[in-house]
Design an enzyme around this catalytic site. Structure first.
Site: not given
Ligand code: NAD
Ligand code: TYD
Length: 342
Positions: A126-128, A152, A155-156, A207
Site C-alpha cells: 500500500t502507499d500508506e 496497519y 505492519s505493511k 460520518p
Molecule cells: P480485505 O480486508 O477486503 O480482504 C482481506 C482478505 O484477507 C479477506 O478475505 C480475509 O478473510 C483475508 N485474510 C485476513 N487474514 C488472513 C489470514 N491470516 N490468512 C488468510 N486470509 C486472511 O482487504 P482488501 O482491501 O481486499 O486488501 C487486499 C490487500 O491489498 C491487502 O494486503 C491490503 O493491505 C492491500 N491494499 C488495499 C488497498 C485498499 O484500498 N483496500 C489499497 C492498497 C493496498
Molecule cells: P479508509 O477507507 O479507512 O482508507 P485509509 O484510511 O486506509 O486511506 O478512509 C479513507 C479516508 O476517509 C480517510 O481519510 C479516512 C476517511 N474516513 C472518514 O472520514 N469517515 C469514515 O467513516 C471512514 C471509514 C473514513
C-alpha cells in the site's frame, strides 16, 4: 500443463477482483487461500470457484503446515499475497491481529515458497507505507522513504522489508506493488466509499472524520488488479511498483459526489478525527507506466457511478455483510452517533 498461482486473501475485496481478472488473462489454475475473517466472503467468488480452474481453501497464511501442504500438492508458479488485516481504524483499536497476519503471515509464505521452489512472490502492499504527504510535496515514488503512521501501515511496511530481505538474502524472486486507495464493487462497508454510499442510500448521516479535507488518490479496483497482473508477469525481481489512480480528491468532495449521485438527503456529520490521521496520499505513476506499460483507465466519475449502482442493485450482499461483526464494530466505533439506525 500450466502451473498454478496461489492467491491469498482471494475472498476479500481486491483479491476476488484479482482472481476474476487472472482467470480471464492467464492460462494458470488459481488456488485461493483465505481465512474468511469478517472481511472475507465466499459470495465475492460466486460463479468463480469451479473446483478445476479455480479452487478455494479455507485457512490462514500464518499456518506453516497448511501452506507447506498446499505448495507441496502441485506445481505453483507463484504466490500473490493479498491476505491482510486491512482497516486502519481497526488497527488503532487492536494491532496484534495486524502483526500476526500482515507480518508473520507474509514471512510464513516467503519461507514455504522458497522451500518449495515457487518461482515468484508478489506482495500486494500500500502507499500508506510512505506515511503522510504534505500538500505541496511531490507524489510518492517507489523510492520514497518509508514512514508509516498507523499500526496497519507499519505492519505493511514491516512485511515489505521482510520481502526485500528475502530477495537480498536468499535471492528470492519477489515483486512489491504499492497502491493507493481502491474503490469498486464488493468493498467491505467499513471503508470510506462503500460506507458513505450505504449510509446515503439508507438515509443515515455520513460520518466525516475531522474537517474532511484529507486527500486520497482513488483508483478503481480493476485498474489496480491489471497493474498487479502486469507486475506479476513482467516486473523485475526485487522491484517495487507504485500504483495509483492519478486522482487526488478531498474526502468531503467525494462525500458530496456520493450525495448527489444517490439523490440522498442524508446529513454530513463531522465526527472526531482518527488519531494520527494521514492528511494526504498521492502516487506518481509515471515510473510504473514506463516500466510496465500500464496507466489507470477508469475515470473516477464513471467508476464511482458504476460502484454506486453495484451497491444499489446488490442489497442482499451488503445486508448479509452488515450483520454480525460489522454491526458490533460499527456500534463500537461510531457509538451512539448512529444509535438505532442500523
Ligand atoms: P480485505 O480486508 O477486503 O480482504 C482481506 C482478505 O484477507 C479477506 O478475505 C480475509 O478473510 C483475508 N485474510 C485476513 N487474514 C488472513 C489470514 N491470516 N490468512 C488468510 N486470509 C486472511 O482487504 P482488501 O482491501 O481486499 O486488501 C487486499 C490487500 O491489498 C491487502 O494486503 C491490503 O493491505 C492491500 N491494499 C488495499 C488497498 C485498499 O484500498 N483496500 C489499497 C492498497 C493496498
Ligand atoms: P479508509 O477507507 O479507512 O482508507 P485509509 O484510511 O486506509 O486511506 O478512509 C479513507 C479516508 O476517509 C480517510 O481519510 C479516512 C476517511 N474516513 C472518514 O472520514 N469517515 C469514515 O467513516 C471512514 C471509514 C473514513
Amino acid at each position: 500443463m500450466s502451473s498454478s498461482i496461489l492467491v491469498t486473501g482471494g475472498a476479500g475485496f481486491i483479491g476476488s477482483a484479482l482472481v476474476r481478472r487472472l482467470l480471464l488473462s492467464t492460462e494458470s489454475n488459481i488456488v485461493v487461500l483465505d481465512a474468511l475473517t469478517y472481511a472475507g466472503n465466499l459470495e465475492n467468488l460466486d460463479g468463480v470457484i469451479d473446483g478445476h480452474r479455480c479452487r478455494f481453501l479455507r485457512g490462514s497464511i500464518t499456518d506453516t503446515r497448511l501452506v507447506e501442504t498446499i505448495l507441496q500438492g502441485e506445481k505453483f508458479d507463484g504466490i500473490i499475497n493479498c491476505a491482510a488485516e486491512s482497516h486502519v481504524d481497526r488497527s488503532i483499536e487492536s494491532a496484534v491481529p495486524f502483526i500476526h497476519t500482515n507480518v508473520v503471515g507474509t514471512q510464513v509464505l516467503l519461507d514455504v515458497a522458497r522451500r518449495q521452489n515457487v518461482r515468484r512472490f508478489l506482495q500486494m502492499s500500500t502507499d500508506e507505507v510512505y506515511g503522510d504527504l504534505p500538500r505541496n510535496a511531490d507524489a510518492f515514488r517507489s523510492t520514497s522513504p518509508l514512514a508509516p503512521s498507523s499500526p496497519y501501515s507499519a505492519s505493511k511496511a514491516a512485511a515489505d522489508l521482510l520481502v526485500l530481505a528475502a530477495h537480498r538474502t536468499h535471492g528470492q524472486d519477489v515483486v512489491i506493488t504499492r497502491c493507493s486507495n481502491n474503490y469498486g464493487p464488493r468493498q467491505f462497508p467499513e471503508k470510506f466509499i462503500p460506507l458513505m454510499i450505504l449510509n446515503a442510500l439508507e438515509g443515515r448521516p455520513l460520518p466525516v472524520y475531522g474537517d474532511g479535507r484529507q486527500i486520497r488518490d482513488w483508483i478503481h479496483v480493476d485498474d489496480h488488479c491489471e497493474a498487479v497482473i502486469r507486475a506479476y508477469h513482467d516486473g523485475d525481481s526485487g522491484a517495487v511498483y507504485t500504483i495509483g489512480g492519478d486522482c487526488e480528491r478531498e474526502n468531503i468532495d467525494v462525500v458530496h459526489m456520493i450525495l448527489k449521485a444517490t439523490a440522498s438527503a442524508s446529513a454530513v456529520t463531522h465526527v472526531t478525527d482518527r488519531p494520527g490521521h494521514d492528511r494526504r496520499y498521492a502516487i506518481d505513476v509515471s515510473e510504473t507506466a514506463t516500466r510496465l506499460g500500464w496507466t489507470p483507465s477508469i475515470r473516477f466519475e464513471d467508476g464511482l457511478a458504476e460502484t454506486i449502482e453495484w451497491y444499489r442493485t446488490h442489497q442482499a450482499w451488503w445486508t448479509n455483510v452488515k450483520s454480525g461483526d460489522y454491526r458490533t464494530y460499527y456500534e463500537r466505533h461510531y457509538g451512539s452517533f448512529h444509535e438505532g439506525t442500523l
